[in-house]
Design an enzyme around this catalytic site. Sequence first.
Site, PDB file in Angstrom:
ATOM      1  N   ARG A 117       0.799  -1.389  -0.087  1.00  0.00           N
ATOM      2  CA  ARG A 117      -0.086  -0.171  -0.038  1.00  0.00           C
ATOM      3  C   ARG A 117       0.817   1.115  -0.029  1.00  0.00           C
ATOM      4  O   ARG A 117       2.038   1.291   0.543  1.00  0.00           O
ATOM      5  CB  ARG A 117      -1.002  -0.026   1.145  1.00  0.00           C
ATOM      6  CG  ARG A 117      -0.209   0.011   2.532  1.00  0.00           C
ATOM      7  CD  ARG A 117       0.286   1.358   2.988  1.00  0.00           C
ATOM      8  NE  ARG A 117       0.430   1.265   4.411  1.00  0.00           N
ATOM      9  CZ  ARG A 117       1.080   2.316   5.126  1.00  0.00           C
ATOM     10  NH1 ARG A 117       1.764   3.144   4.374  1.00  0.00           N
ATOM     11  NH2 ARG A 117       1.300   2.078   6.535  1.00  0.00           N
ATOM     12  N   ARG A 271       4.166   0.544   2.543  1.00  0.00           N
ATOM     13  CA  ARG A 271       4.373  -0.499   3.446  1.00  0.00           C
ATOM     14  C   ARG A 271       4.151  -1.856   2.508  1.00  0.00           C
ATOM     15  O   ARG A 271       2.942  -2.101   2.062  1.00  0.00           O
ATOM     16  CB  ARG A 271       3.439  -0.740   4.527  1.00  0.00           C
ATOM     17  CG  ARG A 271       3.873  -1.473   5.460  1.00  0.00           C
ATOM     18  CD  ARG A 271       2.974  -1.257   6.823  1.00  0.00           C
ATOM     19  NE  ARG A 271       1.712  -2.021   6.839  1.00  0.00           N
ATOM     20  CZ  ARG A 271       1.408  -3.326   7.260  1.00  0.00           C
ATOM     21  NH1 ARG A 271       2.449  -3.930   7.684  1.00  0.00           N
ATOM     22  NH2 ARG A 271       0.322  -3.784   7.304  1.00  0.00           N
ATOM     23  N   ARG A 300       4.119  -7.334  12.282  1.00  0.00           N
ATOM     24  CA  ARG A 300       2.752  -7.038  12.972  1.00  0.00           C
ATOM     25  C   ARG A 300       2.036  -8.233  13.299  1.00  0.00           C
ATOM     26  O   ARG A 300       2.359  -9.217  12.937  1.00  0.00           O
ATOM     27  CB  ARG A 300       2.087  -6.010  11.923  1.00  0.00           C
ATOM     28  CG  ARG A 300       2.717  -4.689  11.766  1.00  0.00           C
ATOM     29  CD  ARG A 300       1.926  -3.661  11.153  1.00  0.00           C
ATOM     30  NE  ARG A 300       2.561  -2.317  11.070  1.00  0.00           N
ATOM     31  CZ  ARG A 300       2.077  -1.353  10.556  1.00  0.00           C
ATOM     32  NH1 ARG A 300       0.898  -1.390  10.129  1.00  0.00           N
ATOM     33  NH2 ARG A 300       2.542  -0.079  10.599  1.00  0.00           N
ATOM     34  N   GLU A 305      -1.728  -3.210  12.492  1.00  0.00           N
ATOM     35  CA  GLU A 305      -0.949  -2.669  13.399  1.00  0.00           C
ATOM     36  C   GLU A 305      -1.728  -2.861  14.829  1.00  0.00           C
ATOM     37  O   GLU A 305      -3.016  -2.872  14.761  1.00  0.00           O
ATOM     38  CB  GLU A 305      -0.761  -1.043  13.291  1.00  0.00           C
ATOM     39  CG  GLU A 305       0.058  -0.460  13.934  1.00  0.00           C
ATOM     40  CD  GLU A 305       0.184   0.963  13.564  1.00  0.00           C
ATOM     41  OE1 GLU A 305      -0.706   1.621  12.964  1.00  0.00           O
ATOM     42  OE2 GLU A 305       1.487   1.476  13.719  1.00  0.00           O
TER      43      GLU A 305
HETATM   44  P1  ADP Z   1      -1.508  -0.384   6.936  1.00  0.00           P
HETATM   45  O1  ADP Z   1      -1.072  -1.313   6.387  1.00  0.00           O
HETATM   46  O2  ADP Z   1      -2.339   0.446   6.054  1.00  0.00           O
HETATM   47  O3  ADP Z   1      -0.383   0.566   7.645  1.00  0.00           O
HETATM   48  P2  ADP Z   1      -2.719  -2.096   8.826  1.00  0.00           P
HETATM   49  O4  ADP Z   1      -1.376  -2.668   9.634  1.00  0.00           O
HETATM   50  O5  ADP Z   1      -3.815  -1.681   9.984  1.00  0.00           O
HETATM   51  O6  ADP Z   1      -2.550  -0.665   8.195  1.00  0.00           O
HETATM   52  O7  ADP Z   1      -3.161  -3.094   8.029  1.00  0.00           O
HETATM   53  C1  ADP Z   1      -4.486  -2.873   7.259  1.00  0.00           C
HETATM   54  C2  ADP Z   1      -5.011  -4.120   6.990  1.00  0.00           C
HETATM   55  O8  ADP Z   1      -4.324  -4.958   6.134  1.00  0.00           O
HETATM   56  C3  ADP Z   1      -5.150  -5.383   8.192  1.00  0.00           C
HETATM   57  O9  ADP Z   1      -6.414  -5.835   7.984  1.00  0.00           O
HETATM   58  C4  ADP Z   1      -3.950  -6.343   7.957  1.00  0.00           C
HETATM   59  O10 ADP Z   1      -4.209  -7.436   8.352  1.00  0.00           O
HETATM   60  C5  ADP Z   1      -4.000  -6.118   6.316  1.00  0.00           C
HETATM   61  N1  ADP Z   1      -2.950  -6.598   5.679  1.00  0.00           N
HETATM   62  C6  ADP Z   1      -1.727  -6.353   5.729  1.00  0.00           C
HETATM   63  N2  ADP Z   1      -0.795  -6.914   5.001  1.00  0.00           N
HETATM   64  C7  ADP Z   1      -1.412  -8.072   4.459  1.00  0.00           C
HETATM   65  C8  ADP Z   1      -1.048  -8.857   3.850  1.00  0.00           C
HETATM   66  N3  ADP Z   1       0.138  -9.389   3.267  1.00  0.00           N
HETATM   67  N4  ADP Z   1      -2.001  -9.950   3.348  1.00  0.00           N
HETATM   68  C9  ADP Z   1      -3.241  -9.691   3.812  1.00  0.00           C
HETATM   69  N5  ADP Z   1      -3.777  -8.693   4.500  1.00  0.00           N
HETATM   70  C10 ADP Z   1      -2.834  -7.907   4.880  1.00  0.00           C
HETATM   71  N1  ARG Z   2       0.530   7.126  16.603  1.00  0.00           N
HETATM   72  C1  ARG Z   2       0.730   5.744  16.949  1.00  0.00           C
HETATM   73  C2  ARG Z   2       1.933   5.625  17.839  1.00  0.00           C
HETATM   74  O1  ARG Z   2       2.497   6.319  17.796  1.00  0.00           O
HETATM   75  C3  ARG Z   2       0.930   5.144  15.368  1.00  0.00           C
HETATM   76  C4  ARG Z   2       2.163   5.414  14.664  1.00  0.00           C
HETATM   77  C5  ARG Z   2       2.468   4.599  13.506  1.00  0.00           C
HETATM   78  N2  ARG Z   2       1.658   3.898  12.713  1.00  0.00           N
HETATM   79  C6  ARG Z   2       0.800   4.585  11.923  1.00  0.00           C
HETATM   80  N3  ARG Z   2      -0.324   3.867  11.528  1.00  0.00           N
HETATM   81  N4  ARG Z   2       0.867   5.821  11.410  1.00  0.00           N
HETATM   82  O2  ARG Z   2       1.944   4.400  18.130  1.00  0.00           O
END
Ligand code: ADP
Ligand code: ARG
Length: 347
Positions: A117, A271, A300, A305
């Site tokens: 993403r 990411r 994670r 997260e």
């Molecule tokens: P972001 O990736 O936008 O920083 P999150 O860590 O909250 O935010 O992840 C968002 C969603 O994407 C969550 O439901 C997570 O489980 C899913 N996700 C992340 N990586 C993968 C992956 N490789 N395969 C499937 N789902 C994923």
């Molecule tokens: N503000 C939160 C912290 O300091 C998240 C930091 C990084 N993650 C994010 N989704 N921006 O723990």
Amino acid sequence: MRWDGSSFPEFTPDNSSLLRRHLSKELFEQLKGRVTSSGFSLPRAIYSGVVNQDSSIGVYAGDAESYLLFSSLFDPIIEDYHGFSTTDTHRSDLNPATLSAPNPDPAGQYILSTRIRVGRNLAEMPLGPAISREQRKSVESQVARALSHLGGELAGSYYPLLNMEEAVQNRLIDDHFLFKTGDRFLEAAGLNRDWPEGRGIFHNREKTFLVWVNEEDQLRIISMQQGGDIEAVFTRLVTAVKQIETTVPFLHDPRLGYLSSCPTNLGTAMRASVHICLPKLGSDMPALKKIADSHHLQIRGIHGEHSESESGVFDISNRKRLGISEVECVQGMYNGVVALINKEKNL
Ligand code: ADP
Ligand code: ARG
């Protein structure tokens, strides 16, 4: 905990945030009266980190100007997180041909899915923490219109959160396609104001291409699919990002790259992750962490997260996003994942 923003905040002894590390009383006093042209101030920037003492970072920017006006706080945090100093300049490489990431798990034994993403925000708009209700609605309509022009594999529909049935929303969250509701870090940063209005998700039929609208960033452009074909996921993402940018200009800075509300997402705002099953290595967390750290990877849990791992499945992604190119983000994740799979095989 509440804090009125007028005097230097108290930090608990176990607070290990970058905010606590880099905000001195003197710096707070020096910056606390400054206000950006969209009305954003230092107390608002740090409120999330003050009321959430378990924050890892603890600060958000309200607009592009925040990164300049409060640079004496943001710059050391950015350097600490990304290893990117004030004399460094960000670089970009969105060329899939320069990535070498053949599927590290063609038999499908370890990698369940791959997701990449990027965060994006609109040029000429404040970031989410300082955006007004009307501006947020305008972002939603501009983005929904731009996405409606996508064709081929990327063609899909926009679903506003406002009219979404709860069961549908929960299903999308459980299946890893949609953001959660009520994140307390975002709440304290002012990012959940007027929720759920203005928020939504666009996706194609296969749910391999998705866009989150007006969550932590105005756009989170996502490419994902089952298995470990990282090159296919990257190529789809790049195709989409380039097309969207022709109709919606993104907020970009020559030094810091794409600007995001959280400083961890600056630069590439990328990411790149896999959901990977490592039952043996996963039962020895120090060993897993050691390999992850040596490749600058973040671990994670299975629901993103602030979630936990389940059944030996981890979300493994690049930690740095600024000062390295998009291809380097993905290449670094790939190299680390290859090392993790080799280790798991040898246990
Ligand atoms: P972001 O990736 O936008 O920083 P999150 O860590 O909250 O935010 O992840 C968002 C969603 O994407 C969550 O439901 C997570 O489980 C899913 N996700 C992340 N990586 C993968 C992956 N490789 N395969 C499937 N789902 C994923
Ligand atoms: N503000 C939160 C912290 O300091 C998240 C930091 C990084 N993650 C994010 N989704 N921006 O723990």
